[in-house]
Design a protein around this motif. Structure first.
Motif, PDB file in Angstrom:
ATOM      1  N   SER A 266       1.228  -1.244  -0.215  1.00  0.00           N
ATOM      2  CA  SER A 266      -0.080  -0.044  -0.087  1.00  0.00           C
ATOM      3  C   SER A 266       1.219   1.224   0.094  1.00  0.00           C
ATOM      4  N   SER A 272      -5.233  -1.965  -5.747  1.00  0.00           N
ATOM      5  CA  SER A 272      -5.562  -3.224  -5.213  1.00  0.00           C
ATOM      6  C   SER A 272      -7.168  -2.675  -4.700  1.00  0.00           C
ATOM      7  N   THR A 274     -10.613  -5.031  -2.707  1.00  0.00           N
ATOM      8  CA  THR A 274     -10.429  -4.923  -1.543  1.00  0.00           C
ATOM      9  C   THR A 274     -11.664  -5.707  -1.233  1.00  0.00           C
ATOM     10  N   SER A 505      -7.036  -7.544   0.900  1.00  0.00           N
ATOM     11  CA  SER A 505      -6.220  -6.483  -0.153  1.00  0.00           C
ATOM     12  C   SER A 505      -6.173  -7.557  -1.487  1.00  0.00           C
TER      13      SER A 505
END
Length: 530
Positions: A266, A272, A274, A505
């Motif tokens: 991140s 990403s 989730t 993620s």
């Protein structure tokens, strides 16, 4: 075999069952942008070799993810929880009869058309208990049968099933050639999906090749969109740190990552998506002769633990307490069936519980009852990463302080499933099932025990069974309060204890994608430049 984790599998990283809906997230991170480019190879990671790839004989998240490349369900679900088209263009439920219309022009990878008769044969195969499909009772109600008339598929239900259509979104359909000879499905695909399985190298990788002319994906998604890869390679990468390093170096396009490595990715600005998931879920083996057959042992082992501390350690401080058993978005029955029913009190209360049940401490502090020592075989999913190992060691040390002898073992998905469904040599396991509707968990919480059924912990909770029976007579979410009350009975009796949730993620590099019933929805993949 059956259920579990993902290195890029269904609905989360870590032990998972399946059946998730949309991720509710279109992606974030600097790498979410970039010019879309056609072709190339999309490379993703999974944490363990999936074994047989027969899509109807496993509910493991790795197999569920792989299946989505080569097979389609009758319906899909969007990230708002709404049903959308798949192989079926129309659908209707009338009491205990479900009718679906198979879309025109659907073809299998071998060029043969996929028909309503093929869909009926799929339903009847999974519905036959003799075939031992783990999807029966999970994604298809027991006792269902199917017939076909032209393009119309009719399912007849033996009893009411409030979320029958939602279950069908996770039931892959196999083409006629695969139904005729299922042995080929272990290492070849016979499906209608957007990709065709073209290579399997055990313990190393699986390769899929794009199909041209595919137009019947979720809500009409196809493979002619700009940015679709020519092929997908799914590599076995057991170590999340290795996956993270490969993402950062460009050696992978996608991987599901937890813990400190997720924070690192991140921080690097990677794209990403989730998915919300149960990450920590504790099961006790109720089988005769195991310590967990004694309710006092299950209660005391739960009381002794500081579940909040375990959650913090397991999730690296980024999670939340367990709330319900079905947490994958879109959640059919939100609420809290857990917190008010947890056996609590700490080590002192746990010791009192065991003392009262006759499990007394000897000179070496080890507890025993009628000459049988309190010995626990504790297995947990090694895919939980460093946080999982640390939390498991904390739990084991607490139980040792209580007076139990604990033998602990971290196992990958394949080994863990072989243990709980095969040898049965376990007493406590951390194995998280992730679904969106509570009915999908019923075969794992009740009914036939392993190896004949999915009830691997041999749970027999009368209050849960009664609650399920009542909830099944209600329509959809009308039964949610009853479903939650049934789950509470499992927590109260320390049959199953969800103790940690987390948003998990799946990171991307050089590509973007969406999450839905799986971590990477195949038709959503878009390769990007830079």
């Amino acid at each position: 075999m059956r259920l579990i984790r993902t290195g890029v599998g269904a609905c989360v990283a870590v032990t998972v069952l399946a059946g998730c809906g949309g991720g509710g997230d279109e992606g974030s991170g600097d790498a979410a942008g970039g010019e879309v480019v056609d072709g190339g190879t999309f490379t993703m990671a999974m944490d363990a070799d999936p074994g047989s790839l027969d899509p109807q004989m496993s509910a493991s998240s790795n197999v569920l993810q792989l299946s989505r490349f080569a097979y389609d369900p009758l319906l899909h679900m969007d990230d708002e929880g709404q049903l959308i088209s798949g192989l079926a263009s129309d659908w209707q439920v009338d009491g205990q009869e479900v009718t679906l219309t198979i879309a025109d022009g659907v073809t299998c990878a071998d060029g043969e058309p996929f028909t309503a008769a093929d869909a009926a044969d799929n339903i009847d195969y999974v519905a036959d208990p003799a075939n031992e499909s783990p999807l029966l009772g999970t994604f298809l109600p027991p006792g269902a049968s199917a017939t076909a008339d032209g393009s119309t598929l009719t399912l007849t239900l033996e009893s009411p099933a409030p979320f029958v259509l939602e279950g069908l979104t996770s039931l892959p359909m196999v083409c006629a050639s695969g139904l005729a000879d299922r042995s080929v499905l272990a290492s070849e695909s016979r499906g209608t999906g957007p990709f065709e399985l073209t290579e399997v190298v055990p313990t190393d990788h699986v390769t899929f090749t794009l199909r041209e002319g595919y137009t019947w994906g979720p809500d009409g998604a196809g493979t002619d969109e700009q940015g679709m890869p020519d092929e997908v390679v799914v590599q076995v990468v057991p170590n999340e740190t290795t996956s993270s390093n490969l993402l950062l170096s460009g050696g992978l396009n996608a991987a599901t990552v937890l813990g400190p490595d997720a924070q690192r990715l991140s921080g690097a600005g990677l794209f990403s998506t989730t998915l919300d998931a149960v990450l920590g879920e504790m099961w006790f083996n109720h089988a005769a002769g195991r310590p967990g057959a004694d309710p006092a042992v299950r209660t005391a082992l739960t009381q002794a633990l500081d579940l909040g501390e375990l959650q913090e350690v397991l999730t690296g401080g980024t999670g939340s307490p367990g709330s319900t058993f079905a947490t994958a978005a879109p959640v059919a029955c939100p609420g809290d069936s857990v917190s008010g029913e947890l056996p609590t009190g700490g080590l002192e209360a746990a010791a009192e519980t065991l003392d009262a049940a006759g499990w007394t401490a000897g000179p070496d502090s080890t507890r025993a009852k009628d000459g049988t020592p309190l010995e626990l075989t504790f297995i947990y999913n090694s895919g939980l990463g460093t946080g999982g190992s640390a939390a498991a060691e904390l739990a084991a040390s607490t139980w040792q302080e209580l007076g139990a002898e604990v033998e602990m073992s971290g196992q990958d998905d394949t080994a863990l499933l072989e243990t709980v469904f095969g040898s049965g040599n376990w007493d406590v396991t951390w194995l998280a099932l992730n679904v969106s509707s509570p009915d999908q968990l019923v075969p794992f919480m009740s009914g036939p025990t392993a190896p004949e059924g999915n009830n691997f912990a041999a749970i027999d909770n009368a209050d849960y069974a009664a609650g399920v029976a009542e909830a099944m007579t209600m329509t959809g979410t009308e039964g949610c309060d009853t479903w939650l009350a049934a789950e509470s009975a499992l927590v109260r009796d320390a049959d199953v204890v969800p103790f940690a949730n987390q948003s998990v993620s799946t990171f991307g590099s050089g590509a973007r994608f969406e999450s839905g019933a799986v971590a990477v929805v195949p038709t959503s993949i878009r390769m990007t430049a830079g």
